[in-house]
Design a protein around this motif. Structure first.
Motif, short mmCIF file in Angstrom:
data_model
loop_
_atom_site.label_atom_id
_atom_site.label_comp_id
_atom_site.label_asym_id
_atom_site.label_seq_id
_atom_site.Cartn_x
_atom_site.Cartn_y
_atom_site.Cartn_z
N MET A 99 0.84 -1.18 0.00
CA MET A 99 0.00 0.00 0.00
C MET A 99 0.88 1.23 0.00
N GLU A 100 0.59 2.18 -0.87
CA GLU A 100 1.42 3.37 -1.00
C GLU A 100 1.05 4.37 0.09
N ALA A 101 2.05 4.86 0.78
CA ALA A 101 1.80 5.85 1.82
C ALA A 101 1.49 7.19 1.19
N ARG A 102 0.56 7.94 1.79
CA ARG A 102 0.21 9.26 1.29
C ARG A 102 1.13 10.28 1.92
N VAL A 103 1.86 11.01 1.11
CA VAL A 103 2.81 12.00 1.60
C VAL A 103 2.18 13.38 1.51
N THR A 104 2.17 14.11 2.62
CA THR A 104 1.66 15.47 2.63
C THR A 104 2.83 16.42 2.63
N PRO A 105 3.02 17.23 1.57
CA PRO A 105 4.15 18.16 1.54
C PRO A 105 4.08 19.13 2.71
N ARG A 106 5.25 19.54 3.20
CA ARG A 106 5.30 20.47 4.31
C ARG A 106 4.57 21.76 3.94
N GLY A 107 3.75 22.24 4.89
CA GLY A 107 3.02 23.47 4.65
C GLY A 107 1.68 23.24 3.99
N THR A 108 1.35 22.00 3.64
CA THR A 108 0.08 21.68 3.01
C THR A 108 -0.80 20.96 4.01
N ALA A 109 -2.04 21.41 4.16
CA ALA A 109 -2.94 20.77 5.12
C ALA A 109 -3.29 19.38 4.63
N PRO A 110 -3.32 18.38 5.52
CA PRO A 110 -3.69 17.03 5.12
C PRO A 110 -5.16 16.94 4.73
N VAL A 111 -5.46 15.96 3.90
CA VAL A 111 -6.85 15.74 3.50
C VAL A 111 -7.62 15.21 4.70
N ARG A 112 -8.77 15.83 5.00
CA ARG A 112 -9.61 15.38 6.10
C ARG A 112 -10.70 14.48 5.55
N ARG A 113 -10.80 13.29 6.10
CA ARG A 113 -11.77 12.33 5.64
C ARG A 113 -12.89 12.23 6.67
N ARG A 114 -14.12 12.38 6.23
CA ARG A 114 -15.25 12.37 7.15
C ARG A 114 -15.56 10.93 7.56
N PRO A 115 -15.63 10.66 8.87
CA PRO A 115 -15.97 9.29 9.30
C PRO A 115 -17.38 8.90 8.87
N ALA A 116 -17.54 7.63 8.56
CA ALA A 116 -18.84 7.10 8.16
C ALA A 116 -18.84 5.60 8.40
N TRP A 117 -20.03 5.01 8.41
CA TRP A 117 -20.14 3.55 8.47
C TRP A 117 -19.95 2.97 7.08
N HIS A 118 -19.19 1.88 7.01
CA HIS A 118 -18.90 1.22 5.74
C HIS A 118 -19.11 -0.28 5.87
N PRO A 119 -19.77 -0.92 4.90
CA PRO A 119 -19.83 -2.38 4.91
C PRO A 119 -18.48 -2.97 4.56
N ALA A 120 -18.08 -4.03 5.26
CA ALA A 120 -16.77 -4.65 5.04
C ALA A 120 -16.93 -6.16 4.97
N THR A 121 -16.01 -6.77 4.24
CA THR A 121 -15.95 -8.23 4.12
C THR A 121 -14.56 -8.69 4.49
N VAL A 122 -14.47 -9.76 5.25
CA VAL A 122 -13.16 -10.30 5.64
C VAL A 122 -12.50 -10.92 4.42
N ALA A 123 -11.34 -10.39 4.03
CA ALA A 123 -10.63 -10.88 2.84
C ALA A 123 -9.53 -11.87 3.20
N ALA A 124 -8.96 -11.77 4.40
CA ALA A 124 -7.89 -12.68 4.81
C ALA A 124 -7.82 -12.71 6.33
N VAL A 125 -7.48 -13.88 6.86
CA VAL A 125 -7.31 -14.08 8.29
C VAL A 125 -6.05 -14.92 8.49
#
Length: 256
Positions: A1-27
């Protein structure tokens, strides 16, 4: 998974929390008492290193139970990794460790939290991570994002567990240590050390803590995570060693 890099001086992207359906892909087993779960969450907006989410399980009779868990992954993908330690007598963790299977459905709410977070490129201050047991979970994505971004920020991790088998994310930590981004890892084993190790075995002490972490004069960002007794003891020792506790970010694990 690629890490998201926030350049210095740039505000990070704010993600609004929400409920999401999920499925177990690996255990997969993580330690003798813990499991790693990979969830497929098609509507997941991504998350920053150190954030957490709520997991909600729904029984056939409609009964629901939810608990908060740290996220062991970060970035923009729709696969979310958790590592759940079994809490004896708990309501949710025994099911997630012993019973959940690939294909099972659940709901997750997040991403949550913006204080216990570290993002590459936002600060050049050294970083000191201190984890006890499964407290490594929210710290791992900080380590991996730091390595993947080839960030020059000095990183140090002190990780306390009972035995080598109780170490979470062994392969990921070893890979990060071999990356070019600076990382120093110190393990403290309270019951048994790896074969051939000359490190002393025993519980973490104030003296061992002081010898293993960045000093108070360095101005490091300090993150501490683990059980409530572990975190409270580490915070007391850090204060006695001269660290400014207002600069220390702590998360405590409770029953699950």
């Amino acid at each position: 998974m690629e890490a998201r890099v926030t350049p210095r001086g740039t505000a990070p992207v704010r993600r609004r929390p929400a409920w999401h359906p999920a499925t177990v892909a690996a255990v997969t087993p993580e330690t003798p008492d813990a499991r790693r779960l990979v969830l497929d969450v098609p509507t997941w907006p991504g998350n920053d290193p150190g954030q957490h989410l709520d997991v909600r399980l729904t029984a056939e009779d409609g009964y629901q139970a939810s608990r908060s868990y740290s996220i062991a992954s970060s970035g923009e993908g729709t696969r979310v990794t958790l590592a759940v330690d079994r809490v004896e007598g708990g309501e949710v963790s025994p099911f997630l460790v012993d019973a959940i299977e690939v294909g099972d459905a659940l709901d997750v709410h997040g991403p949550l939290g913006g204080w216990f977070v570290w993002r590459p490129g936002e600060s050049s201050r050294p970083v000191q991570l201190i984890a006890g047991g499964s407290g490594i979970v929210p710290l791992l994505p900080m380590v991996t994002a730091h390595a993947e971004a080839d960030d020059a920020t000095p990183f140090r991790l002190l990780y306390a567990t009972r035995t080598p088998e109780d170490v979470f994310f062994r392969e990921e930590l070893e890979a990060a240590q071999h990356a070019s981004a600076p990382l120093e890892v110190t393990h403290v084993f309270s019951r048994r050390a790896p074969l051939g190790s000359d490190e002393p075995v025993g519980r973490l002490t104030r003296e061992r803590l002081g010898a293993s972490v960045l000093g108070p004069d360095v101005g490091a960002l300090v993150y501490v995570c683990g059980s409530t007794p572990f975190v409270e003891q580490v915070l007391r020792w850090l204060g006695e060693l001269g660290h400014d506790l207002s600069e220390v970010r702590a998360e405590r694990f409770g029953g699950a």
